[in-house]
Write an enzyme that holds these catalytic residues in place. Sequence first.
Site, short mmCIF file in Angstrom:
data_model
loop_
_atom_site.label_atom_id
_atom_site.label_comp_id
_atom_site.label_asym_id
_atom_site.label_seq_id
_atom_site.Cartn_x
_atom_site.Cartn_y
_atom_site.Cartn_z
CD GLU A 150 -2.03 2.22 1.41
OE1 GLU A 150 -1.21 2.91 0.77
OE2 GLU A 150 -2.75 2.67 2.30
CD GLU B 9 2.81 8.03 -0.07
OE1 GLU B 9 2.68 6.82 0.18
OE2 GLU B 9 2.12 8.91 0.47
N1 SAH Z 1 0.90 -1.20 4.99
C1 SAH Z 1 0.42 -0.27 6.00
C2 SAH Z 1 1.09 1.08 5.93
C3 SAH Z 1 1.02 1.77 4.59
S1 SAH Z 1 1.82 3.34 4.60
C4 SAH Z 1 -1.08 -0.17 5.90
O1 SAH Z 1 -1.60 -0.48 4.82
O2 SAH Z 1 -1.73 0.23 6.85
C5 SAH Z 1 3.25 3.04 3.63
C6 SAH Z 1 4.46 2.68 4.45
O3 SAH Z 1 5.44 2.21 3.55
C7 SAH Z 1 5.11 3.81 5.20
O4 SAH Z 1 5.27 3.41 6.53
C8 SAH Z 1 6.48 4.01 4.52
O5 SAH Z 1 7.49 4.34 5.46
C9 SAH Z 1 6.74 2.65 3.92
N2 SAH Z 1 7.51 2.55 2.67
C10 SAH Z 1 7.26 3.22 1.51
N3 SAH Z 1 8.08 2.78 0.52
C11 SAH Z 1 8.87 1.82 1.07
C12 SAH Z 1 9.88 0.98 0.53
N4 SAH Z 1 10.23 1.03 -0.76
N5 SAH Z 1 10.48 0.11 1.37
C13 SAH Z 1 10.12 0.02 2.67
N6 SAH Z 1 9.15 0.78 3.23
C14 SAH Z 1 8.51 1.67 2.42
#
Ligand code: SAH
Length: 691
Positions: free
Chosen positions: A144, A153
């Site tokens: 996500e 993002e």
């Molecule tokens: N999966 C959770 C949070 C989603 S928010 C949910 O659905 O509730 C997205 C998260 O991904 C954030 O905490 C951000 O720090 C992390 N993130 C984004 N890109 C990333 C990457 N390439 N590798 C590791 N973490 C990542």
Amino acid sequence: MKIFCGRANPTTGSMEWLEEGEDYDYHQEIARSRYADMLHDKDRNVKYYQGIRAAVSRVKERGEKAIVLDIGTGTGLLSMMAASAGADFCYAIEVFKPMANAAVKIVEKNGFSDKIKVINKHSTEVTVGPDGDMQCRANILVTELFDTELIGEGALPTYEHAHRNLVQEGCEAVPHRATVYVQLVESRRMWSWKKLFPVHVEAGDGEKILIPPSEMENCPGVPSVCDIQLNQMPSSDFSTLSDVVTMFSVDFSKPVQSASTYYRVQLEPVKSGKAQIVLSWWDIDMDPLGTINCTMAPYWVKPTSALQWRDHWMQCVYFLPREEPVVQGEKLYLTACRDEYSVWYSLQKAREGENEADGEEHKADVCVESPVCRCRAHLLWNRPRFGELNDQSRTRQYISSLRKVLKTDSVCLCISDGSLLPVLAHYLGAKQVQCMQPSRTDLYHPHDLSNHLEDKIKIIEARPELLKPSHLEDKKISVLVGEPFFTTSLLPWHNLYFWYARTAVSTHLASNVTVLPQSASLHMMIVEFQDLWRIRSPCGTCEGFDVQTMDDMIKDSLNFRESKEAEPHPLWEYPCKSLSDPQEVLTFDFTKTVPQHCLSTEGSVKLLRKGKSHGAVLWMKYHLAADISVSTGLMQMSNEKGNCEWNPHCKQAVYFFSSVIESEILSDPAAVTYTINFDTKTGEIAMDFKL
Ligand code: SAH
Ligand code: ZN
């Protein structure tokens, strides 16, 4: 480690670098994060869970072990869903250390420690192999990583890397695909966020019109996304010129390419009009057949969309490089260009006799470069500021007030960033007009608006405290004006910098000086939000998983500074109901200098309507002349229901009460007591409320 955080000082109007403890950054990040909003997004959570269950079943039906890769696990939620759905093992990747730590705790508390391995790395650093972070490649990819623009993002490069290195060929992906939709519209309101409209000034010697130069007219603007709660845009504020069209989709179960590319669709306007804006949103299919669909479609496309409120995913407004008249039924091509992180649009007219297959010939005209502002106005004025400057009734109020105070021999100094007031004052006949723009001298000059102003309006490049008589040709200022507006302001009262600047130039003011605005006042009201409360409210359990650790962490971060702070939100996007009358709580007299002592007030405000007191909203009003005031907050309130109309160009300050639960049990005529303190040394306002 020391961390320096940039923050504008409202007493000097300039940026200062404050040294903060090493925890500071992450507390800000957590406190203002979207995690709570995501956990409250029931529609999203339910559909992820369904999609994950379906993907695990498909893998199991093939007789394979289900190995999940969850990129960006956050709280660990999606991995816990996968483990509950029967996945054999989950690799939960999270780059943000405090979140990875929280995920470990949450996973443990929910009893999944043996099934979920939290890895605190960026996904591109993750290794696979017997000694690696992952024993083997995964066959289910769950993520996500989407923002309102879908790809902002970094979802595309992350997927591209994951398919190359971390997952098996033919893996299942949840979501399975994303699709971006667009609709062409005409909207004076939204177009006013990009263009400066001509300004009409009724002066003593006839009407003068300020017409923006062609360089500004034809400027493509800036590439940053404009994301808004489109569900708050009334249908009377725009007119749709096309049907909803699918612009492009991405299949996440196959290798993904992040390199820049473009997509093109053919359009036939359903109505003639001026094509100005492309509205866009996306949906995700959680399964290959698309039976589990989560959509950001706005209310006129999907009438139930308002029921699924969320702030982490909204809708996008894209501005076409220029306005294009279109005729119903004619053939048009709409092109979306994208790089790894952002999207931009252009419109082409089809040539005579051309059909879709020939569309390729247009390749040459396709814009490849993202919009770059050449006129500087788009760097100086952000979208709400453009809207504010184009607000004709606001301009009229400034003109009426200026007309009352300006005389032909006025020596006028304007202190505000990127303001039209110097031009208005000049048109209204002030003999000498000078302006100071404390934070943006480099960016804008009223001359940019018209060459004729070159010798009429002088820019003083000194800061107020360094003003010398020679800057003013040894004259005293007879009229000091300000909107006031400063680009460094975050909260409404930060524009009180005008008062500090006025204090700094005191010795240059004529004894009978007129200061416009003459005063400002701070207003406050207790409200119940329709939805905004979710972003700061604890979640407890989410789809049966205990996420209280996250709630506690957010609470800690909100309380990290000894007193809680108000935060800026544009309330036209976030409906609320007033529970009290608006109340004036502090006044600031610009005819005098800033006092040495603090300005404090305390009192109580009666709750007139039943409802949940989520917080207080605060805004400023500027008193321009005897009976002319402009509000940066409440514009109107319908009394029976307490529905509020907010200034659409400004952010208001929202102070969320720490406990919503307590206010829920409020019965009958109750009151909220408050103390509010304006610290004249720092320019900040501290407040406390008791229910
Ligand atoms: N999966 C959770 C949070 C989603 S928010 C949910 O659905 O509730 C997205 C998260 O991904 C954030 O905490 C951000 O720090 C992390 N993130 C984004 N890109 C990333 C990457 N390439 N590798 C590791 N973490 C990542
Ligand atoms: Zn520009």
